[in-house]
Design a protein around this motif. Sequence first.
Motif, mmCIF file in Angstrom:
data_model
loop_
_atom_site.group_PDB
_atom_site.id
_atom_site.type_symbol
_atom_site.label_atom_id
_atom_site.label_comp_id
_atom_site.label_asym_id
_atom_site.label_seq_id
_atom_site.Cartn_x
_atom_site.Cartn_y
_atom_site.Cartn_z
ATOM 1 N N HIS A 164 0.852 -1.195 0.000
ATOM 2 C CA HIS A 164 0.000 0.000 0.000
ATOM 3 C C HIS A 164 0.885 1.241 0.000
ATOM 4 O O HIS A 164 1.967 1.245 0.573
ATOM 5 C CB HIS A 164 -0.940 -0.014 1.205
ATOM 6 N N LYS A 165 0.423 2.290 -0.626
ATOM 7 C CA LYS A 165 1.216 3.491 -0.848
ATOM 8 C C LYS A 165 0.745 4.657 0.020
ATOM 9 O O LYS A 165 0.585 5.776 -0.435
ATOM 10 C CB LYS A 165 1.188 3.845 -2.337
ATOM 11 N N SER A 166 0.546 4.387 1.311
ATOM 12 C CA SER A 166 -0.024 5.405 2.197
ATOM 13 C C SER A 166 0.914 6.590 2.400
ATOM 14 O O SER A 166 0.472 7.744 2.354
ATOM 15 C CB SER A 166 -0.431 4.789 3.537
ATOM 16 N N LEU A 167 2.200 6.366 2.620
ATOM 17 C CA LEU A 167 3.123 7.499 2.802
ATOM 18 C C LEU A 167 3.290 8.287 1.506
ATOM 19 O O LEU A 167 3.395 9.518 1.530
ATOM 20 C CB LEU A 167 4.490 7.027 3.304
ATOM 21 N N LEU A 168 3.309 7.597 0.388
ATOM 22 C CA LEU A 168 3.398 8.299 -0.897
ATOM 23 C C LEU A 168 2.182 9.195 -1.087
ATOM 24 O O LEU A 168 2.302 10.344 -1.517
ATOM 25 C CB LEU A 168 3.525 7.290 -2.049
ATOM 26 N N GLN A 169 1.010 8.704 -0.711
ATOM 27 C CA GLN A 169 -0.198 9.516 -0.828
ATOM 28 C C GLN A 169 -0.180 10.696 0.143
ATOM 29 O O GLN A 169 -0.629 11.791 -0.198
ATOM 30 C CB GLN A 169 -1.444 8.645 -0.631
ATOM 31 N N VAL A 170 0.357 10.501 1.335
ATOM 32 C CA VAL A 170 0.505 11.607 2.284
ATOM 33 C C VAL A 170 1.450 12.658 1.705
ATOM 34 O O VAL A 170 1.181 13.863 1.786
ATOM 35 C CB VAL A 170 0.995 11.102 3.665
ATOM 36 N N ALA A 171 2.553 12.224 1.127
ATOM 37 C CA ALA A 171 3.507 13.169 0.516
ATOM 38 C C ALA A 171 2.832 13.982 -0.580
ATOM 39 O O ALA A 171 3.018 15.208 -0.661
ATOM 40 C CB ALA A 171 4.714 12.414 -0.039
ATOM 41 N N LEU A 172 2.037 13.333 -1.406
ATOM 42 C CA LEU A 172 1.337 14.050 -2.473
ATOM 43 C C LEU A 172 0.298 15.019 -1.902
ATOM 44 O O LEU A 172 0.118 16.121 -2.435
ATOM 45 C CB LEU A 172 0.694 13.055 -3.441
ATOM 46 N N ALA A 173 -0.353 14.641 -0.812
ATOM 47 C CA ALA A 173 -1.314 15.545 -0.166
ATOM 48 C C ALA A 173 -0.603 16.768 0.413
ATOM 49 O O ALA A 173 -1.109 17.901 0.305
ATOM 50 C CB ALA A 173 -2.092 14.800 0.916
ATOM 51 N N ILE A 174 0.565 16.568 1.006
ATOM 52 C CA ILE A 174 1.347 17.710 1.513
ATOM 53 C C ILE A 174 1.801 18.593 0.353
ATOM 54 O O ILE A 174 1.829 19.822 0.473
ATOM 55 C CB ILE A 174 2.546 17.227 2.356
ATOM 56 N N ALA A 175 2.110 17.975 -0.784
ATOM 57 C CA ALA A 175 2.473 18.759 -1.978
ATOM 58 C C ALA A 175 1.301 19.648 -2.397
ATOM 59 O O ALA A 175 1.508 20.799 -2.828
ATOM 60 C CB ALA A 175 2.894 17.842 -3.117
ATOM 61 N N LEU A 176 0.071 19.156 -2.262
ATOM 62 C CA LEU A 176 -1.104 19.978 -2.581
ATOM 63 C C LEU A 176 -1.171 21.202 -1.674
ATOM 64 O O LEU A 176 -1.436 22.316 -2.139
ATOM 65 C CB LEU A 176 -2.391 19.150 -2.452
ATOM 66 N N ILE A 177 -0.928 21.003 -0.382
ATOM 67 C CA ILE A 177 -0.918 22.133 0.560
ATOM 68 C C ILE A 177 0.192 23.116 0.180
ATOM 69 O O ILE A 177 0.004 24.333 0.227
ATOM 70 C CB ILE A 177 -0.728 21.626 2.004
ATOM 71 N N THR A 178 1.324 22.587 -0.216
ATOM 72 C CA THR A 178 2.455 23.439 -0.609
ATOM 73 C C THR A 178 2.094 24.296 -1.813
ATOM 74 O O THR A 178 2.316 25.513 -1.805
ATOM 75 C CB THR A 178 3.688 22.562 -0.919
ATOM 76 N N PHE A 179 1.540 23.665 -2.853
ATOM 77 C CA PHE A 179 1.171 24.430 -4.047
ATOM 78 C C PHE A 179 0.068 25.433 -3.750
ATOM 79 O O PHE A 179 0.067 26.550 -4.283
ATOM 80 C CB PHE A 179 0.769 23.496 -5.194
ATOM 81 N N ALA A 180 -0.877 25.065 -2.876
ATOM 82 C CA ALA A 180 -1.934 26.001 -2.499
ATOM 83 C C ALA A 180 -1.355 27.197 -1.741
ATOM 84 O O ALA A 180 -1.761 28.345 -1.962
ATOM 85 C CB ALA A 180 -2.988 25.291 -1.646
ATOM 86 N N SER A 181 -0.380 26.948 -0.875
ATOM 87 C CA SER A 181 0.274 28.038 -0.138
ATOM 88 C C SER A 181 1.030 28.960 -1.078
ATOM 89 O O SER A 181 0.973 30.191 -0.948
ATOM 90 C CB SER A 181 1.231 27.467 0.910
ATOM 91 N N LEU A 182 1.745 28.377 -2.013
ATOM 92 C CA LEU A 182 2.468 29.187 -2.997
ATOM 93 C C LEU A 182 1.497 30.028 -3.829
ATOM 94 O O LEU A 182 1.738 31.216 -4.079
ATOM 95 C CB LEU A 182 3.301 28.285 -3.914
ATOM 96 N N ALA A 183 0.381 29.421 -4.239
ATOM 97 C CA ALA A 183 -0.621 30.155 -5.024
ATOM 98 C C ALA A 183 -1.252 31.278 -4.209
ATOM 99 O O ALA A 183 -1.503 32.370 -4.726
ATOM 100 C CB ALA A 183 -1.700 29.193 -5.521
#
Length: 172
Positions: free
Chosen positions: A110-129
């Motif tokens: 299962h790719k749970s940590l990979l999915q968490v990393a991608l979710a944090i990337a979403l927060i990062t891009f939203a913060s930058l935007a």
Amino acid sequence: MSDLQQQGPEGRRAGAVVGQGSVWDGVAYWATIAGVYLMVGGLMFYSGKEKLFDENGHAPAGIKKQFSESFLHTIPGTDAAWVILGVLEFGVFVVMVASLLRGEFLPHRHKSLLQVALAIALITFASLAFGQTATGQFEGTASLYQYFGATVVILILVSLLPPNRPDTWLRR
């Protein structure tokens, strides 16, 4: 040969690269998973490293000028915002490394940590935007929407990979 005749020990098809999947299922799986780790991990590593280590948490003069008329200049402060972004970016990379160490790149894991990393990337891009929009940099905001959207697609793609889908995922 029937499917039963092609199966080897543990129900694995002869020549299968991913469980019951074909060689093409395996090639597509491994190319996809490598692309995700390289693209997102590489992007976040170099972005976070630059902010936290190369620039020691100090925003460049151009960024300070861009935010000088914004409330972000005082709350949390330009350098603090720069560090927060660096921590988010480098944090995505660190979680992706943890995902690799857990063996989440393997098809049966299962790719749970990979999915968490991608979710944090979403927060990062939203913060930058948010920062780009707050300073009227709407072209930059539009570009960050593309990063955000692409990351959503990657997150959905990862959720469709084995083991969440059958090994014969190209035929489904």
